[in-house]
Motif scaffolding. Structure first.
Motif, short mmCIF file in Angstrom:
data_model
loop_
_atom_site.label_atom_id
_atom_site.label_comp_id
_atom_site.label_asym_id
_atom_site.label_seq_id
_atom_site.Cartn_x
_atom_site.Cartn_y
_atom_site.Cartn_z
N GLN A 26 0.84 -1.18 0.00
CA GLN A 26 0.00 0.00 0.00
C GLN A 26 0.88 1.24 0.00
N ALA A 27 0.34 2.31 -0.49
CA ALA A 27 1.08 3.57 -0.51
C ALA A 27 1.27 4.09 0.91
N ALA A 28 2.32 4.86 1.07
CA ALA A 28 2.53 5.55 2.34
C ALA A 28 1.43 6.59 2.51
N THR A 29 1.13 6.92 3.73
CA THR A 29 0.13 7.94 4.01
C THR A 29 0.84 9.24 4.36
N GLY A 30 0.49 10.31 3.65
CA GLY A 30 1.08 11.61 3.90
C GLY A 30 1.70 12.18 2.65
N ASP A 31 2.64 13.11 2.83
CA ASP A 31 3.26 13.81 1.71
C ASP A 31 4.76 13.59 1.70
N LEU A 32 5.29 13.36 0.50
CA LEU A 32 6.73 13.22 0.28
C LEU A 32 7.14 14.33 -0.69
N LYS A 33 8.08 15.17 -0.27
CA LYS A 33 8.57 16.24 -1.13
C LYS A 33 9.94 15.84 -1.66
N VAL A 34 10.06 15.78 -2.98
CA VAL A 34 11.32 15.45 -3.65
C VAL A 34 11.64 16.64 -4.56
N GLY A 35 12.68 17.39 -4.19
CA GLY A 35 12.97 18.61 -4.93
C GLY A 35 11.84 19.62 -4.72
N THR A 37 8.74 19.08 -6.00
CA THR A 37 7.48 18.38 -6.23
C THR A 37 7.04 17.64 -4.98
N THR A 38 5.75 17.76 -4.64
CA THR A 38 5.18 17.06 -3.49
C THR A 38 4.25 15.97 -3.99
N TYR A 39 4.41 14.76 -3.45
CA TYR A 39 3.60 13.60 -3.81
C TYR A 39 2.73 13.23 -2.62
N HIS A 40 1.42 13.15 -2.84
CA HIS A 40 0.47 12.79 -1.79
C HIS A 40 0.27 11.27 -1.80
N ASN A 41 0.39 10.64 -0.64
CA ASN A 41 0.30 9.18 -0.48
C ASN A 41 1.20 8.47 -1.50
N PRO A 42 2.50 8.72 -1.45
CA PRO A 42 3.42 8.20 -2.47
C PRO A 42 3.66 6.70 -2.34
N HIS A 43 4.07 6.12 -3.46
CA HIS A 43 4.46 4.70 -3.50
C HIS A 43 5.36 4.51 -4.71
N GLY A 44 6.54 4.01 -4.50
CA GLY A 44 7.43 3.74 -5.62
C GLY A 44 8.66 4.64 -5.62
N CYS A 45 9.19 4.86 -6.82
CA CYS A 45 10.44 5.58 -7.01
C CYS A 45 10.18 6.95 -7.63
N PHE A 89 24.76 13.83 -3.36
CA PHE A 89 24.88 12.88 -4.45
C PHE A 89 23.63 12.04 -4.67
N GLY A 90 22.53 12.37 -4.03
CA GLY A 90 21.29 11.62 -4.23
C GLY A 90 20.65 11.93 -5.56
N ALA A 91 20.01 10.92 -6.18
CA ALA A 91 19.38 11.11 -7.49
C ALA A 91 17.91 10.67 -7.50
N SER A 92 17.54 9.75 -6.61
CA SER A 92 16.15 9.26 -6.60
C SER A 92 15.77 8.79 -5.21
N VAL A 93 14.46 8.67 -5.00
CA VAL A 93 13.91 8.33 -3.67
C VAL A 93 12.87 7.23 -3.84
N ARG A 94 12.93 6.21 -2.98
CA ARG A 94 11.91 5.14 -2.98
C ARG A 94 11.23 5.13 -1.63
N ILE A 95 9.90 5.06 -1.69
CA ILE A 95 9.10 4.93 -0.47
C ILE A 95 8.07 3.84 -0.72
N GLN A 96 7.81 3.05 0.32
CA GLN A 96 6.88 1.93 0.14
C GLN A 96 5.76 1.99 1.12
#
Length: 96
Positions: A26-35, A37-45, A89-96
């Motif tokens: 299932q997607a995470a609950t909440g907001d993930l900000k990458v750079g 851009t903000t993703y609501h209930n994110p899941h994946g890369c 040196f980070g390039a991508s983020v994964r959340i599950q």
């Protein structure tokens, strides 16, 4: 009697297998900000459009930051729930 035992055994086995198989992710609950851009209930890369990589994690999961795009390569670090971090040196983020 023998058939009844086989039938009960099959039912018991089906019940055990049904409990042992994990549910779908299932997607995470909440907001993930990458750079920017903000993703609501994110899941994946997710990849960033800016460098250094800035990650704000307001979800109920831990976010792993990877050195390469597509969440490939070594993990550069983690951003726990409620944290914000910058990765040179980070390039991508994964959340599950």
């Amino acid at each position: 009697m023998r058939q009844l035992c086989k039938a009960l055994g099959a039912v018991a086995l089906a019940a055990v297998v049904g409990v042992a198989v994990p549910g779908s992710a299932q997607a995470a609950t909440g907001d993930l900000k990458v750079g920017f851009t903000t993703y609501h209930n994110p899941h994946g890369c997710y990849e960033s459009e800016i460098f250094p990589l800035i990650v704000g994690n307001q979800t109920d999961q831990v976010a792993n930051v990877y050195d390469r795009p597509g969440c490939q390569g070594p993990v550069a670090g983690q951003v726990k729930r409620g944290e914000s971090k910058t990765f040179e040196f980070g390039a991508s983020v994964r959340i599950q």
